[in-house]
Structures are given as C-alpha cells and as structure tokens.
Design a protein around this motif. Structure first.
Motif, PDB file in Angstrom:
ATOM      1  N   PHE A  11      -2.059   0.607 -16.141  1.00 60.57           N
ATOM      2  CA  PHE A  11      -1.520  -0.392 -17.063  1.00 60.57           C
ATOM      3  C   PHE A  11      -0.055  -0.727 -16.802  1.00 60.57           C
ATOM      4  O   PHE A  11       0.615  -1.280 -17.660  1.00 60.57           O
ATOM      5  CB  PHE A  11      -1.711   0.051 -18.521  1.00 60.57           C
ATOM      6  N   GLU A  12       0.470  -0.443 -15.615  1.00 63.05           N
ATOM      7  CA  GLU A  12       1.812  -0.872 -15.228  1.00 63.05           C
ATOM      8  C   GLU A  12       1.700  -1.627 -13.906  1.00 63.05           C
ATOM      9  O   GLU A  12       1.206  -1.086 -12.910  1.00 63.05           O
ATOM     10  CB  GLU A  12       2.764   0.316 -15.080  1.00 63.05           C
ATOM     11  N   SER A  13       2.183  -2.866 -13.883  1.00 63.70           N
ATOM     12  CA  SER A  13       1.883  -3.748 -12.757  1.00 63.70           C
ATOM     13  C   SER A  13       2.481  -3.267 -11.435  1.00 63.70           C
ATOM     14  O   SER A  13       1.828  -3.367 -10.385  1.00 63.70           O
ATOM     15  CB  SER A  13       2.343  -5.175 -13.059  1.00 63.70           C
ATOM     16  N   LEU A  14       3.698  -2.763 -11.430  1.00 62.58           N
ATOM     17  CA  LEU A  14       4.282  -2.319 -10.161  1.00 62.58           C
ATOM     18  C   LEU A  14       3.625  -1.030  -9.668  1.00 62.58           C
ATOM     19  O   LEU A  14       3.498  -0.828  -8.455  1.00 62.58           O
ATOM     20  CB  LEU A  14       5.790  -2.156 -10.294  1.00 62.58           C
ATOM     21  N   ALA A  15       3.191  -0.177 -10.595  1.00 61.37           N
ATOM     22  CA  ALA A  15       2.410   0.997 -10.190  1.00 61.37           C
ATOM     23  C   ALA A  15       1.100   0.546  -9.554  1.00 61.37           C
ATOM     24  O   ALA A  15       0.648   1.129  -8.554  1.00 61.37           O
ATOM     25  CB  ALA A  15       2.145   1.893 -11.394  1.00 61.37           C
ATOM     26  N   MET A  16       0.491  -0.491 -10.121  1.00 60.10           N
ATOM     27  CA  MET A  16      -0.736  -1.046  -9.530  1.00 60.10           C
ATOM     28  C   MET A  16      -0.482  -1.533  -8.110  1.00 60.10           C
ATOM     29  O   MET A  16      -1.283  -1.304  -7.204  1.00 60.10           O
ATOM     30  CB  MET A  16      -1.256  -2.213 -10.370  1.00 60.10           C
ATOM     31  N   MET A  17       0.636  -2.216  -7.918  1.00 57.70           N
ATOM     32  CA  MET A  17       0.932  -2.746  -6.591  1.00 57.70           C
ATOM     33  C   MET A  17       1.136  -1.623  -5.586  1.00 57.70           C
ATOM     34  O   MET A  17       0.637  -1.690  -4.455  1.00 57.70           O
ATOM     35  CB  MET A  17       2.146  -3.670  -6.657  1.00 57.70           C
ATOM     36  N   GLU A  18       1.856  -0.588  -5.978  1.00 59.38           N
ATOM     37  CA  GLU A  18       2.024   0.555  -5.075  1.00 59.38           C
ATOM     38  C   GLU A  18       0.672   1.178  -4.732  1.00 59.38           C
ATOM     39  O   GLU A  18       0.372   1.460  -3.567  1.00 59.38           O
ATOM     40  CB  GLU A  18       2.930   1.609  -5.723  1.00 59.38           C
ATOM     41  N   TYR A  19      -0.162   1.387  -5.757  1.00 61.33           N
ATOM     42  CA  TYR A  19      -1.455   2.022  -5.544  1.00 61.33           C
ATOM     43  C   TYR A  19      -2.351   1.178  -4.643  1.00 61.33           C
ATOM     44  O   TYR A  19      -2.991   1.701  -3.720  1.00 61.33           O
ATOM     45  CB  TYR A  19      -2.139   2.266  -6.888  1.00 61.33           C
ATOM     46  N   LEU A  20      -2.409  -0.124  -4.900  1.00 61.00           N
ATOM     47  CA  LEU A  20      -3.277  -0.990  -4.105  1.00 61.00           C
ATOM     48  C   LEU A  20      -2.829  -1.048  -2.644  1.00 61.00           C
ATOM     49  O   LEU A  20      -3.658  -1.082  -1.730  1.00 61.00           O
ATOM     50  CB  LEU A  20      -3.319  -2.389  -4.722  1.00 61.00           C
ATOM     51  N   CYS A  21      -1.519  -1.049  -2.423  1.00 59.22           N
ATOM     52  CA  CYS A  21      -1.024  -1.040  -1.039  1.00 59.22           C
ATOM     53  C   CYS A  21      -1.390   0.259  -0.335  1.00 59.22           C
ATOM     54  O   CYS A  21      -1.679   0.264   0.871  1.00 59.22           O
ATOM     55  CB  CYS A  21       0.482  -1.258  -1.016  1.00 59.22           C
ATOM     56  N   GLU A  22      -1.385   1.368  -1.081  1.00 59.94           N
ATOM     57  CA  GLU A  22      -1.776   2.652  -0.501  1.00 59.94           C
ATOM     58  C   GLU A  22      -3.287   2.719  -0.279  1.00 59.94           C
ATOM     59  O   GLU A  22      -3.753   3.300   0.704  1.00 59.94           O
ATOM     60  CB  GLU A  22      -1.339   3.790  -1.421  1.00 59.94           C
ATOM     61  N   ARG A  23      -4.038   2.120  -1.191  1.00 56.28           N
ATOM     62  CA  ARG A  23      -5.504   2.152  -1.084  1.00 56.28           C
ATOM     63  C   ARG A  23      -6.005   1.282   0.069  1.00 56.28           C
ATOM     64  O   ARG A  23      -7.027   1.592   0.686  1.00 56.28           O
ATOM     65  CB  ARG A  23      -6.119   1.704  -2.405  1.00 56.28           C
ATOM     66  N   PHE A  24      -5.290   0.196   0.331  1.00 56.81           N
ATOM     67  CA  PHE A  24      -5.698  -0.737   1.384  1.00 56.81           C
ATOM     68  C   PHE A  24      -4.556  -0.883   2.404  1.00 56.81           C
ATOM     69  O   PHE A  24      -3.960  -1.959   2.540  1.00 56.81           O
ATOM     70  CB  PHE A  24      -6.065  -2.091   0.785  1.00 56.81           C
ATOM     71  N   PRO A  25      -4.241   0.180   3.129  1.00 54.41           N
ATOM     72  CA  PRO A  25      -3.067   0.168   4.021  1.00 54.41           C
ATOM     73  C   PRO A  25      -3.211  -0.779   5.206  1.00 54.41           C
ATOM     74  O   PRO A  25      -2.199  -1.243   5.740  1.00 54.41           O
ATOM     75  CB  PRO A  25      -2.959   1.619   4.482  1.00 54.41           C
TER      76      PRO A  25
END
Length: 221
Positions: free
Chosen positions: A62-76
C-alpha cells in the motif's frame, strides 16, 4: 496474479505506468476519489484508505514507491531498477524517493484548488508557498539534468529507469500548479518521458481524472 487499485491522476498513476513499461499482465481496478476508499473492504488492502493498493499472489502492498522498488526487483530483466552494486544504485534510490517530495507539494495544491469545496477554506498564501516549493524541486531536477559534461536524456547516467517514471508522474501532477517555464532541461526531459507509449496509456478518459484544466493559478487575495 497482480491487481492494481487506481484513481486516475493520483500517485497510483506511477505504479500503473511502471506496470505498462514492464509489459506484465495485471488487472486494473478503478476507484473514484471519494469516501468509498474508506470502506472496510478497501481498508483491508490499504489501511489509510488511499491508492494505490497492489495485490500480488495473495499479499498486498500500500505504498507506491515500495511497490515500484518491489516490481523492479521482481522483474529485473526489464532494466528499470538498479540492483545493489550497480554504479547508479544510490542515485536510483535517491531520485526515486525524491519524487515523493514533489508529490506531497502537488497533493497539497490539489487539495487547496480542488478538494476544498468552499472558497473560505482555501488559502492563496498556501497556494503560492506550495507552488514555490514545487519550483525549488524543479530547480533540483534542472541541475541534475543539465550537469556537465553534457545534458542528460534521463535522470540516471545509465539511461531510462523507474526513476524517470516516478519523477515524470510527479511533474505531471505538479505542472498543473507550477509551470515548467524557465527550466529548459527539465521541460525537454519531461517531453521525452511523457511521450512514451506507456505514459499515454495511463492518462484518464475525459471526465475521469482529478484535473479538469491544464493549469490552476493561485487565487488573488
């Protein structure tokens, strides 16, 4: 399964843009910007009743920048993050989170101009102060983009990344209240990033967004 809860032209736009750039499958759930975000069902996803909320395989963020970090790590393989050890890792983190500095001022201006329904609630002083704070952020971006030895095409030396997405969306909100005039490198960069196909896909249909005009000047006292 990826499901994004989104209000057009809000902070959730930056996560939506990233998902389009990643070219991954996801479900988009549109919400109005109203009290329905306080419904108990939605609060189980976002405890403060805000967007975005991101559901991924039974878990939720539920925090947008945390989402962005996670998605970049999930789809490197998409190359939109910068992994630990990368020469641009520190800059990637710093400028990614700087987008929230801009967004908080844009959010305050959005509240002043749009969300406060009665004229007596609005403050021209707050409007002007927040717009000046946005311009100081613009100046920081201008300095970064125009630093020697040559003007940068993107915020990082290594090229386009989630940083350009987060900052591009923040500037998209902010420019409704503080013009880009006088910031030529920033203006050129913004035209580049906002010209991407994934950005265009994030724009709302007529009447669906928060903003009904391109620019909101401060009120006269």
């Amino acid at each position: 399964m990826i499901r994004l809860h989104h209000v057009p032209e809000s902070r959730s736009m930056r996560v939506l843009w990233l998902l389009y750039e990643l070219e991954v499958r996801f479900e988009l759930v549109l919400h109005p910007f109203d009290k329905s975000l306080r419904a108990q069902e939605y609060l189980t996803l976002s405890p403060a009743g805000r967007v975005p909320a991101l559901e991924i395989e039974g878990e939720c963020m539920f925090e947008s920048l945390a989402m962005m970090e996670y998605l970049c790590e999930r789809f490197p393989d998409a190359g939109l993050g910068r992994a630990p050890g990368s020469p641009d890792r520190m800059a990637w983190l710093s400028w990614l989170h700087f987008s929230e500095t801009i967004s908080q001022h844009a959010a305050a201006l959005t509240q002043q101009h749009l969300m406060l329904r009665e004229d007596h609630m609005r403050s021209p002083i707050v409007m002007r102060l927040e717009a000046k704070r946005v311009e100081k952020c613009y100046a920081a971006l201008e300095a970064r983009l125009s630093a020697p030895p040559e003007t940068r095409d993107h915020m990082l030396t290594s090229g386009f990344s989630a940083v350009d997405i987060a900052l591009g969306q923040a500037v998209y909100m902010a420019k409704h209240f503080a013009a880009l005039d006088g910031f030529p490198a920033l203006g050129a960069w913004y035209r580049r990033v906002s010209g991407r196909a994934a950005f265009a896909r994030c724009l709302p249909e007529a009447g669906e967004g928060l903003y009904d005009r391109d620019f909101y000047p401060a009120w006269a006292e």
